[in-house]
Design an enzyme around this catalytic site. Structure first.
Site, PDB file in Angstrom:
ATOM      1  N   HIS A  57       0.838  -1.208   0.000  1.00 32.63           N
ATOM      2  CA  HIS A  57       0.000   0.000   0.000  1.00 32.63           C
ATOM      3  C   HIS A  57       0.866   1.249   0.000  1.00 32.63           C
ATOM      4  CE1 HIS A  57      -3.873   2.063   1.389  1.00 32.63           C
ATOM      5  NE2 HIS A  57      -2.968   3.027   1.314  1.00 32.63           N
ATOM      6  N   HIS A  59       1.196   5.379  -2.116  1.00 35.58           N
ATOM      7  CA  HIS A  59       0.614   6.355  -3.064  1.00 35.58           C
ATOM      8  C   HIS A  59       1.760   6.950  -3.867  1.00 35.58           C
ATOM      9  CE1 HIS A  59      -3.463   6.553  -1.140  1.00 35.58           C
ATOM     10  NE2 HIS A  59      -2.750   5.961  -0.190  1.00 35.58           N
ATOM     11  N   GLN A 152      -9.904   9.599  -4.056  1.00 36.70           N
ATOM     12  CA  GLN A 152      -9.454  10.248  -2.809  1.00 36.70           C
ATOM     13  C   GLN A 152     -10.528  11.131  -2.160  1.00 36.70           C
ATOM     14  OE1 GLN A 152      -5.836  10.842  -1.120  1.00 36.70           O
ATOM     15  NE2 GLN A 152      -7.604  11.054   0.224  1.00 36.70           N
ATOM     16  N   HIS A 210      -9.633   1.973   1.067  1.00 36.35           N
ATOM     17  CA  HIS A 210      -9.263   2.687   2.290  1.00 36.35           C
ATOM     18  C   HIS A 210     -10.498   2.649   3.183  1.00 36.35           C
ATOM     19  CE1 HIS A 210      -5.941   4.239  -0.058  1.00 36.35           C
ATOM     20  NE2 HIS A 210      -5.493   4.934   0.965  1.00 36.35           N
ATOM     21  N   GLU A 213     -10.443   4.681   8.115  1.00 37.90           N
ATOM     22  CA  GLU A 213      -9.167   5.244   8.556  1.00 37.90           C
ATOM     23  C   GLU A 213      -9.447   6.475   9.414  1.00 37.90           C
ATOM     24  OE1 GLU A 213      -6.449   6.641   5.563  1.00 37.90           O
ATOM     25  OE2 GLU A 213      -4.780   6.706   6.969  1.00 37.90           O
ATOM     26  N   ASP A 309       2.483   3.349   2.844  1.00 34.67           N
ATOM     27  CA  ASP A 309       1.472   4.363   2.535  1.00 34.67           C
ATOM     28  C   ASP A 309       2.102   5.600   1.905  1.00 34.67           C
ATOM     29  OD1 ASP A 309      -1.120   5.223   2.271  1.00 34.67           O
ATOM     30  OD2 ASP A 309      -1.411   5.765   4.359  1.00 34.67           O
TER      31      ASP A 309
HETATM   32 FE   FE2 Z   1      -3.438   5.092   1.686  1.00 36.86          FE
END
Ligand code: FE2
Length: 412
Positions: A57, A59, A152, A210, A213, A309
């Site tokens: 995971h 980005h 997102q 996701h 979170e 991440d």
């Molecule tokens: Fe993430």
């Protein structure tokens, strides 16, 4: 004659050292004392040789962009989303590719040769998506990149986002993502998950959401994912990332969920570096750890893998591309310091990651691509303890990265 033989390799959780012969980029043999000789032979000195680390995971569209246009002063997820919202206005294809490539090289040097990246597809030009789709092909001969179409800002927060998500799948994203806890209402969050599962069915893609979170113990989208996976029977194709609220659920509810999890085989992806820093920001004391229940999920027989991440981005300005640092943090935050638990943390950055990502030919076995990492420590425990950089990284049969050990001279 093999092209390369690695001599004296200690494999994870095996006592007898083996040799590994490599021919035409593939593993030709794994056995003690291979009699043949090769054009090149490397003495692995009875130290650990492992399949590559798996980054489950990250980005890549936002890596190495911290401070642009400003740093995240509150340290929260939501300020990070705001800053990224400003930065993504100025994205160009070259900008994304250059930063992502640099991060992939950092990772390869640390033995990471399988990478699942999320890419924000709520930017209407889909510049980052196109950049990473191109890059995925350009690096194919030395690393494997898997792309998750990640909305997102939410699928239903703006009218065009739902269409952009589907367009990303048409253009070739490997998996469909989501962010139900950031949709405007609980109903929108649930609806977004049904949409994600439908899109995955229609385009035959994996799912990585996701999920929850936040520290809110009422954020319960994980149960929706679990229910969909049970009903559709596709749990092994589904990953729930972060699930930090699981760390705040009351035990009665959490253990009901654990029972449901035994009826499906969804994957959990925890990101301890970022979540130990992002979560609990509204707490005074006691301050929550902000990590999902990694240890209990592992004890429950659920597949858990790990991600960084972020590397130097609007959410997290640290990050060194080394998955052993992620395992190291997991061991601490999840209180997994038993020897078997430390071994389990090593699995989370290797074999468990391969399972989350659905990598079909992963591992040190005859016939698999010769992707191997030679470490300068005897076992997984010491790899995590010292978070070593690999001595050698072999990709598709060739030595791709080589790092010389630091030496200290001491007067005694
Ligand atoms: Fe993430």
């Amino acid at each position: 004659m093999p092209d390369l033989i690695l001599r004296g390799c200690r494999l994870h959780q095996q006592t007898q050292p083996v040799d590994i012969a490599i021919t035409d980029g593939r593993i030709a043999a794994v056995a003690p004392g291979i009699a043949e000789t090769a054009a090149r032979e490397i003495d692995c000195r009875q130290q650990l040789v492992t399949p590559p680390f798996v980054e489950s995971h990250i980005h890549l569209d936002s890596v190495l962009a911290a401070g642009q246009p400003r740093f995240n002063e509150s340290g929260t997820l939501f300020e990070g989303i705001q800053i990224w919202g400003e930065r993504k206005q100025s994205l160009t294809r070259d900008d994304v590719k250059a930063r992502a490539l640099e991060a992939l090289k950092m990772m390869a040097a640390q033995g990471v040769l399988y990478v699942r990246t999320h890419v924000d597809v709520t930017e209407p030009r889909l510049i980052a998506l196109d950049a990473l789709l191109e890059l995925r092909e350009e690096v194919r001969d030395w690393t494997t990149v898997q792309i998750v179409a990640f909305p997102q800002d939410g699928i239903y927060s703006r009218p065009e986002n739902e269409g952009l998500l589907e367009e990303a799948l048409r253009r070739g994203a490997d998996a469909v993502g989501g962010i139900p806890h950031y949709e405007l209402t609980r109903d929108d969050g649930v609806r977004s998950l049904h949409r994600i599962f439908d899109l995955a069915d229609r385009y035959d893609r994996l799912i990585d959401v996701h999920c929850d979170e936040v520290d809110d113990d009422q954020s319960r989208f994980l149960e929706v994912i679990v229910a969909e996976a049970i009903k559709r029977g596709n749990g092994e194709r589904v990953s729930a990332s972060h699930t930090t609220a699981f760390g705040s659920y009351n035990d009665s509810y959490a253990y009901k969920l654990m029972g449901f999890l035994r009826r499906t085989n969804i994957n959990f992806i925890a990101n301890p570096l970022i979540n130990i820093t992002l979560q609990g920001r509204q707490d005074t004391y006691p301050k929550r750890r902000g990590l999902t229940r990694v240890k209990e999920l592992w004890q429950n027989g659920t597949n858990v893998s790990l991600g960084q991440d972020c590397i130097y981005d609007p959410w997290y300005i640290l990050g060194n591309a080394n998955m052993l640092t992620v395992a190291f943090m997991t061991v601490h935050v999840s209180q997994m310091t038993g020897l078997k638990e430390i071994d389990a943390a090593f699995d989370m950055v290797t074999t468990n990651g391969a399972r989350s990502l659905h990598i079909p030919d992963y591992g040190i076995r005859e016939g698999n691509p010769a992707n191997l990492v030679v470490l300068d420590v005897p076992d997984a425990f010491n790899a995590i303890r010292f978070q070593v950089t690999p001595r050698l990284v072999i990709s598709r049969g060739r030595v791709f990265a080589e790092t010389e050990a630091a030496r200290t001279r001491m007067e005694t």
